[in-house]
Write an enzyme that holds these catalytic residues in place. Structure first.
Site, PDB file in Angstrom:
ATOM      1  CB  CYS A 178      -0.894  -0.018   1.233  1.00 56.99           C
ATOM      2  SG  CYS A 178      -2.104   1.301   1.232  1.00 56.99           S
ATOM      3  CD  GLU A 233      -1.536  -2.770  -4.012  1.00 61.07           C
ATOM      4  OE1 GLU A 233      -0.389  -2.444  -4.400  1.00 61.07           O
ATOM      5  OE2 GLU A 233      -1.755  -3.251  -2.897  1.00 61.07           O
TER       6      GLU A 233
END
Length: 216
Positions: free
Chosen positions: A2, A102
């Site tokens: 993340c 992502e």
DNA sequence: CCAGACGTTGTT
DNA sequence: GTCTGG
DNA sequence: CCAGACGTTGTT
DNA sequence: GTCTGG
């Protein structure tokens, strides 16, 4: 993992969700990056902290060190010199996010596509993290990660540790063994995702269309 | 003993 | 290629 | 995480 | 600050 996220919920909604005693007047963010000040929740308070944990023993406010600590592996966090102190002293926090990004590389690794990952019901997600204080006023945090499961396992093999907001009290009250168990039990099965614009790559871009779906 | 790292992800 | 800035 | 820089001397 | 590598 993340390394970029969005938080655009109403401040009052965050107060209700996490049961904080205060409210923060924060502007919506669609492209939050490491080394930026972002809202975190510690027990019943919400406050701003800088993303990227600077360990208390750092000699300087060392950005190159702190930025590397934006994520911590939940499986090994207790044994890492940079996180041990925060872990043992139960300096836990929750990071409210509307979703995170992502980047998936193409098969030949020539191109990459950003995806926005969010709750299937679009609720705010509570990511678990640790915080640390350096000097008198530098408060920083890291986001814990674990093996990915659910739909996003195709996208990446790691994901942030997500707990239901209703488990906030449990997270802050848990002993270290229980905290490890909570992280091991965390699941990504209720997540959904879609491809978004490449514009999200540049940190200077921060507007609501960044989370909109585009053709992959 | 001192010096130097202290992290993750992903790719090979 | 590697580091820095955001 | 990605994007963007990656340098010096001397002048203002 | 504490651990690892040399």
């Amino acid at each position: 993992m993340c390394g970029r996220y969005a938080i655009f919920a109403e401040p009052s909604k965050l107060k209700d969700m996490f049961g904080t005693e205060n409210i923060l007047n924060i502007a919506p963010r669609y492209n939050a990056a490491p080394m930026q000040d972002m809202p975190i929740i510690i027990k019943t308070r919400m406050g701003m902290a800088r993303w990227g944990l600077l360990p208390p023993w750092a000699k300087n406010d060392d950005a190159s060190l702190a930025v590397k600590m934006m994520n911590a592996r939940s499986e090994t966090v207790h044994e890492k010199p940079s996180f041990r102190d925060s872990w043992e002293k139960r300096r836990r926090c929750l990071i409210p996010v509307s979703g995170f990004y992502e980047w998936k590389k193409s098969a030949n690794a020539k191109t990459k596509t950003p995806y926005f990952i969010h709750g299937r019901d679009n609720d705010v997600l509570a990511l678990v993290g640790l915080w640390s204080k350096w000097g008198n006023d530098v408060v920083t945090y890291t986001i814990l990660t674990k093996q990915a499961d659910g739909p996003i396992a195709d996208l990446h093999h790691r994901m942030p540790v997500i707990v239901p907001a209703s488990q906030s009290e449990k997270w802050f009250g848990a002993d270290t063994a229980q905290a490890h168990q909570m992280m091991a039990d965390a699941s990504g099965t209720s997540l959904a995702f879609h491809a978004v614009s490449n514009q999200v790559g540049a940190v200077k871009n921060d507007y609501k269309e960044l989370v909109d779906a585009v053709a992959a």
